[in-house]
Design a protein around this motif. Structure first.
Motif, PDB file in Angstrom:
ATOM      1  N   ARG A   1     -22.422  62.472  53.097  1.00 50.79           N
ATOM      2  CA  ARG A   1     -21.925  63.456  52.125  1.00 50.79           C
ATOM      3  C   ARG A   1     -20.947  62.811  51.152  1.00 50.79           C
ATOM      4  O   ARG A   1     -21.013  63.059  49.942  1.00 50.79           O
ATOM      5  N   ARG A   2     -20.034  61.969  51.656  1.00 47.48           N
ATOM      6  CA  ARG A   2     -19.082  61.304  50.764  1.00 47.48           C
ATOM      7  C   ARG A   2     -19.809  60.414  49.758  1.00 47.48           C
ATOM      8  O   ARG A   2     -19.441  60.364  48.582  1.00 47.48           O
ATOM      9  N   ALA A   3     -20.834  59.704  50.221  1.00 51.87           N
ATOM     10  CA  ALA A   3     -21.596  58.835  49.321  1.00 51.87           C
ATOM     11  C   ALA A   3     -22.241  59.657  48.201  1.00 51.87           C
ATOM     12  O   ALA A   3     -22.253  59.238  47.038  1.00 51.87           O
TER      13      ALA A   3
ATOM     14  N   SER B   1     -26.989  71.350  44.522  1.00 51.12           N
ATOM     15  CA  SER B   1     -25.792  71.306  45.384  1.00 51.12           C
ATOM     16  C   SER B   1     -24.616  72.057  44.777  1.00 51.12           C
ATOM     17  O   SER B   1     -23.507  72.007  45.309  1.00 51.12           O
ATOM     18  N   ASN B   2     -24.863  72.753  43.684  1.00 59.56           N
ATOM     19  CA  ASN B   2     -23.817  73.493  42.966  1.00 59.56           C
ATOM     20  C   ASN B   2     -22.675  72.570  42.545  1.00 59.56           C
ATOM     21  O   ASN B   2     -21.502  72.923  42.632  1.00 59.56           O
ATOM     22  N   GLY B   3     -23.069  71.393  42.074  1.00 60.36           N
ATOM     23  CA  GLY B   3     -22.097  70.451  41.534  1.00 60.36           C
ATOM     24  C   GLY B   3     -21.447  69.538  42.534  1.00 60.36           C
ATOM     25  O   GLY B   3     -20.645  68.669  42.150  1.00 60.36           O
ATOM     26  N   ARG B   4     -21.765  69.685  43.818  1.00 59.47           N
ATOM     27  CA  ARG B   4     -21.125  68.846  44.826  1.00 59.47           C
ATOM     28  C   ARG B   4     -21.607  67.400  44.756  1.00 59.47           C
ATOM     29  O   ARG B   4     -20.818  66.465  44.903  1.00 59.47           O
ATOM     30  N   PHE B   5     -22.913  67.212  44.571  1.00 62.03           N
ATOM     31  CA  PHE B   5     -23.476  65.869  44.534  1.00 62.03           C
ATOM     32  C   PHE B   5     -23.423  65.317  43.110  1.00 62.03           C
ATOM     33  O   PHE B   5     -23.531  66.055  42.136  1.00 62.03           O
TER      34      PHE B   5
ATOM     35  N   TRP C   1     -20.414  58.709  44.841  1.00 60.77           N
ATOM     36  CA  TRP C   1     -21.226  57.702  44.182  1.00 60.77           C
ATOM     37  C   TRP C   1     -22.526  58.257  43.591  1.00 60.77           C
ATOM     38  O   TRP C   1     -22.961  57.814  42.539  1.00 60.77           O
ATOM     39  N   GLY C   2     -23.174  59.160  44.310  1.00 62.49           N
ATOM     40  CA  GLY C   2     -24.492  59.614  43.892  1.00 62.49           C
ATOM     41  C   GLY C   2     -25.577  58.604  44.191  1.00 62.49           C
ATOM     42  O   GLY C   2     -26.702  58.711  43.697  1.00 62.49           O
ATOM     43  N   CYS C   3     -25.262  57.626  45.033  1.00 66.46           N
ATOM     44  CA  CYS C   3     -26.262  56.636  45.442  1.00 66.46           C
ATOM     45  C   CYS C   3     -25.784  55.955  46.718  1.00 66.46           C
ATOM     46  O   CYS C   3     -24.592  55.982  47.041  1.00 66.46           O
ATOM     47  N   PHE C   4     -26.728  55.361  47.444  1.00 69.14           N
ATOM     48  CA  PHE C   4     -26.371  54.623  48.645  1.00 69.14           C
ATOM     49  C   PHE C   4     -27.520  53.707  49.025  1.00 69.14           C
ATOM     50  O   PHE C   4     -28.675  53.922  48.645  1.00 69.14           O
TER      51      PHE C   4
ATOM     52  N   PRO D   1     -22.101  52.555  48.991  1.00 68.06           N
ATOM     53  CA  PRO D   1     -22.116  52.818  50.437  1.00 68.06           C
ATOM     54  C   PRO D   1     -23.459  52.476  51.067  1.00 68.06           C
ATOM     55  O   PRO D   1     -24.506  52.538  50.416  1.00 68.06           O
ATOM     56  N   THR D   2     -23.412  52.133  52.337  1.00 68.01           N
ATOM     57  CA  THR D   2     -24.617  51.867  53.125  1.00 68.01           C
ATOM     58  C   THR D   2     -24.762  52.951  54.186  1.00 68.01           C
ATOM     59  O   THR D   2     -23.795  53.258  54.899  1.00 68.01           O
ATOM     60  N   ILE D   3     -25.944  53.541  54.278  1.00 67.52           N
ATOM     61  CA  ILE D   3     -26.225  54.572  55.272  1.00 67.52           C
ATOM     62  C   ILE D   3     -27.284  54.047  56.236  1.00 67.52           C
ATOM     63  O   ILE D   3     -28.346  53.580  55.810  1.00 67.52           O
ATOM     64  N   ASP D   4     -26.980  54.135  57.514  1.00 65.88           N
ATOM     65  CA  ASP D   4     -27.887  53.690  58.574  1.00 65.88           C
ATOM     66  C   ASP D   4     -28.723  54.887  59.020  1.00 65.88           C
ATOM     67  O   ASP D   4     -28.192  55.829  59.608  1.00 65.88           O
ATOM     68  N   LEU D   5     -30.012  54.855  58.739  1.00 68.56           N
ATOM     69  CA  LEU D   5     -30.857  56.001  59.057  1.00 68.56           C
ATOM     70  C   LEU D   5     -30.995  56.218  60.558  1.00 68.56           C
ATOM     71  O   LEU D   5     -31.332  57.321  61.004  1.00 68.56           O
TER      72      LEU D   5
END
Length: 300
Positions: A22-24, A219-223, A28-31, A7-11
């Motif tokens: 959040r979905r990324a 993140s209690n396992g979320r990420f 994925w654990g990366c973006f 995923p690409t995130i636009d700051l």
């Protein structure tokens, strides 16, 4: 998204990017981070400085001593024979930056570039971390006193090493990593949500964010703590700059999920632990791909 699907995130796109962020992090654990506030000129200057520092004689590079194990010069090893690195522990400390530069006899120009880059990346790491917390509905500055370290990496790829691994499969031990990858030489691969390794080709002027083990615990396992590796694709030198937002090392404060992330549907997954203890656990068990975190899981 790029060809790999990362995923690409636009700051500059917030608050509209929180859901995508959040979905990324969960899937994925990366973006890939675009439209960040770090000037392309500073990134280019830092790349030149890094290359010159890594070309220094061994006797100079070995002066880059550890503050914590693995934070200083790393020579090629039996495990990673193609890889070497220099490290700056706590890039938010002007004294630490000065010590790093003095160890390597950095020129005034090199010092100036390193100082500007460290300040810019340190600020970006805190900004991205805050946005990760906000994507979970949290407010507050959880990361203000967390240590940020960087490591400048050199891969000495030769014709004989094409197809081999430059660095073994691993997760990062800290919270998040900001990677300025080599804009000319690929090789980084991450594990995608289906469990397959996909190439993450360089995109000039952007930064890659990887989440590590601390992010998964906090993140209690979320990420997701993304597994990744570097493969030798061509016979050349590959240079990258990795900056790690770790956790608290200067105190005994423990890593644990904020209470807002724990409820009857999301029971606490991990016992509280200090980053220092966790780092030692990874080193002693040689579990480098996230398995050590499972040793901190609360037994049901």
């Amino acid at each position: 998204m790029g060809e790999s699907g990362v995923p690409t995130i636009d700051l500059q796109g917030f608050p509209g990017q929180y859901g995508k962020l959040r979905r990324a992090c969960e899937e994925w654990g990366c973006f890939r981070l675009v439209n960040h506030n770090i000037s392309l000129a500073i990134m280019a200057d830092m790349k030149r400085v890094v290359r010159s520092l890594l070309d220094l004689p061994f006797d100079v590079k070995k002066r880059n001593l550890d503050v914590i194990s693995g934070s200083g010069y790393m020579a090629p090893s039996q495990v990673n024979p193609l890889y070497e690195a220099l490290g700056l522990y706590d890039m938010g400390s002007s004294q630490a930056v000065d010590t790093f530069c003095s160890q390597l006899d950095a020129s005034s120009y090199q010092r100036e570039v390193i100082e500007m880059y460290a300040k810019a990346i340190h600020g970006a790491a805190k900004d991205v971390a805050r946005k990760l917390a906000e994507s979970l509905g949290l407010s507050g500055d959880f990361f203000e006193s967390w240590v940020c370290q960087f490591r400048i990496n050199k891969y000495n790829f030769t014709p004989e090493t094409i197809g081999s691994s430059g660095v073994q499969i691993h997760t990062d031990s800290g919270f998040l990593t900001i990677l300025q990858d080599d804009e000319n030489v690929g090789g980084l691969e991450v594990m995608n949500p289906s469990g397959a390794y996909v190439a993450v080709d360089p995109v000039p002027g952007t930064l890659l964010i990887n989440l590590g083990d601390i992010a998964k615990a906090w993140s209690n396992g979320r990420f997701r703590n993304v597994q990744h590796r570097v493969q030798c694709k061509e016979a050349t030198i590959r240079i990258s700059i990795a900056s790690f937002l770790l956790s608290l090392l200067a105190s005994n404060e423990e890593v644990e999920a904020p209470p807002e992330l724990v409820d009857s549907e999301h029971p606490r997954l991990y016992v509280p632990f200090t980053y220092e203890d966790y780092r030692k656990l990874r080193l002693t068990t040689k579990l480098q791909a996230g398995e050590a975190l499972e040793l901190k899981r609360i037994k049901s």
